[in-house]
Design an enzyme around this catalytic site. Structure first.
Site, PDB file in Angstrom:
ATOM      1  N   LEU A 134     -22.270   0.862  26.167  1.00 54.04           N
ATOM      2  CA  LEU A 134     -22.491   1.272  24.776  1.00 54.04           C
ATOM      3  C   LEU A 134     -21.607   2.495  24.551  1.00 54.04           C
ATOM      4  CD1 LEU A 134     -26.403   1.035  24.371  1.00 54.04           C
ATOM      5  CD2 LEU A 134     -24.679  -0.588  23.560  1.00 54.04           C
ATOM      6  N   ASP A 135     -21.070   2.622  23.354  1.00 55.57           N
ATOM      7  CA  ASP A 135     -20.230   3.783  23.042  1.00 55.57           C
ATOM      8  C   ASP A 135     -21.065   5.061  23.046  1.00 55.57           C
ATOM      9  OD1 ASP A 135     -18.161   2.008  22.629  1.00 55.57           O
ATOM     10  OD2 ASP A 135     -18.497   1.882  20.469  1.00 55.57           O
ATOM     11  N   ARG A 136     -20.367   6.177  23.137  1.00 54.43           N
ATOM     12  CA  ARG A 136     -21.051   7.479  23.143  1.00 54.43           C
ATOM     13  C   ARG A 136     -21.983   7.636  21.932  1.00 54.43           C
ATOM     14  NH1 ARG A 136     -19.948  12.835  25.046  1.00 54.43           N
ATOM     15  NH2 ARG A 136     -17.840  12.450  25.788  1.00 54.43           N
ATOM     16  N   LYS A 218     -17.917  -2.560  16.012  1.00 53.30           N
ATOM     17  CA  LYS A 218     -17.169  -1.693  15.093  1.00 53.30           C
ATOM     18  C   LYS A 218     -15.924  -2.404  14.577  1.00 53.30           C
ATOM     19  CE  LYS A 218     -18.818   2.552  17.170  1.00 53.30           C
ATOM     20  NZ  LYS A 218     -18.574   3.531  18.234  1.00 53.30           N
TER      21      LYS A 218
END
Ligand code: URA
Length: 284
Positions: A134-136, A218
């Site tokens: 998962l992204d930051r 995204k």
């Protein structure tokens, strides 16, 4: 004259095993087997071995890359340990800010640091892998496991394990945009699989994907002319996030089998299969 490169320790150990006439393939490496089985965390393996606390078939072994063969008797500090394959899966509600891959000395830290701070004593001996990334700035459901086979299973597009995301979008979600998200978009040279896309009553976009390319949500949202203001993963397979942000809990075998559709290794017959080290992120 150029010096001959030194044979790496792991290769020397493997060569020694085969020249000793070992026709059968090693089932594992000692250090990896100890961490997989929850005996000692990866960062403490060297200390345990160098302290001459580990015996295999009655002999002290100090080299972590020593091969282990099916049926080898392993003792740690004089006590026999069971290194047969097990599957432990943890669910973590990832807060915003933590990174899954690499280190983060300047920032709030990694999910592995958060994990270590929350592990109960009985789980502190395992080596952990994050299942996917998962992204930051993404919040929500992140799985950890000791079982690389489970990482492969859950992250392979072949498995079709659904991941459900909620996106707070910038812009207006229209029926046409939902249709485009569902049908497959061409991004950076690949076409996304058919997905489920719908608008929640609270205005968030719900996207259900069965694959996980880098920044996929995204990129998909962007491709239909919307922006991602916030991203949250709510479910993986039939497992829905049910703990507050920052908390961790261990899944039962039944949850792993029925919600993630994976039979834990300790519930199967002897499979003896050697699996490759995971390419995902894991504890050092
Ligand atoms: N897709 C993204 O773009 N980011 C995530 O963190 C997960 C899926």
């Amino acid at each position: 004259m150029a010096r001959r490169p030194k044979t790496p320790k792991w290769l020397a150990a493997r060569k020694a095993a085969s020249s000793a006439g070992a026709a059968k393939a090693p089932a594992d490496w000692l250090a990896r087997a100890l961490s997989r089985a929850g005996v000692v965390a990866p960062r403490s393996v060297a200390e345990l071995l160098e302290g001459r606390h580990v015996r295999v078939q009655g002999k002290v072994v100090t080299e972590g890359f020593s091969p282990l063969f099916a049926g080898d008797r392993v003792e740690v500090k004089g006590r026999p340990v069971d290194l047969s394959p097990t599957t432990v899966v943890l669910v973590f509600h990832k807060p915003k800010g933590l990174v899954v891959a690499g280190d983060d000395r300047e920032g709030p830290g990694t999910v592995f640091e958060a994990l270590e701070a929350r592990l109960p004593p009985e789980l502190q001996g395992y080596g952990w892998h994050a299942v996917g990334r998962l992204d930051r700035d993404t919040t929500g459901l992140l799985l950890f496991t000791n079982d690389e086979q489970f990482v492969g299973f859950a992250t392979s597009p072949e498995t079709h394990l659904a991941k459900r995301y909620l996106v707070t979008v910038g812009g207006t979600v229209t029926p046409e945009k939902l249709e485009r998200l569902q049908g497959g978009l061409t991004l950076d040279g690949y076409t996304t699989r058919p997905a489920k896309a719908s608008l929640r009553p609270d205005g968030r976009l719900e996207l259900v994907l069965t694959e996980g390319k880098y920044h996929q949500v995204k990129h998909m949202v962007n491709a239909v002319g919307l922006g991602t203001v916030a991203l949250h993963r709510e479910a993986v397979g039939d497992l829905v996030l049910d703990i507050p942000e920052g908390e961790l809990r261990r899944l039962t075998d039944e949850e792993v089998a029925t919600r993630l559709h994976y039979v834990p290794r300790h519930l199967r017959g002897a499979d003896g299969a050697e699996d490759e080290p995971s390419s995902g992120s894991s504890t050092p």
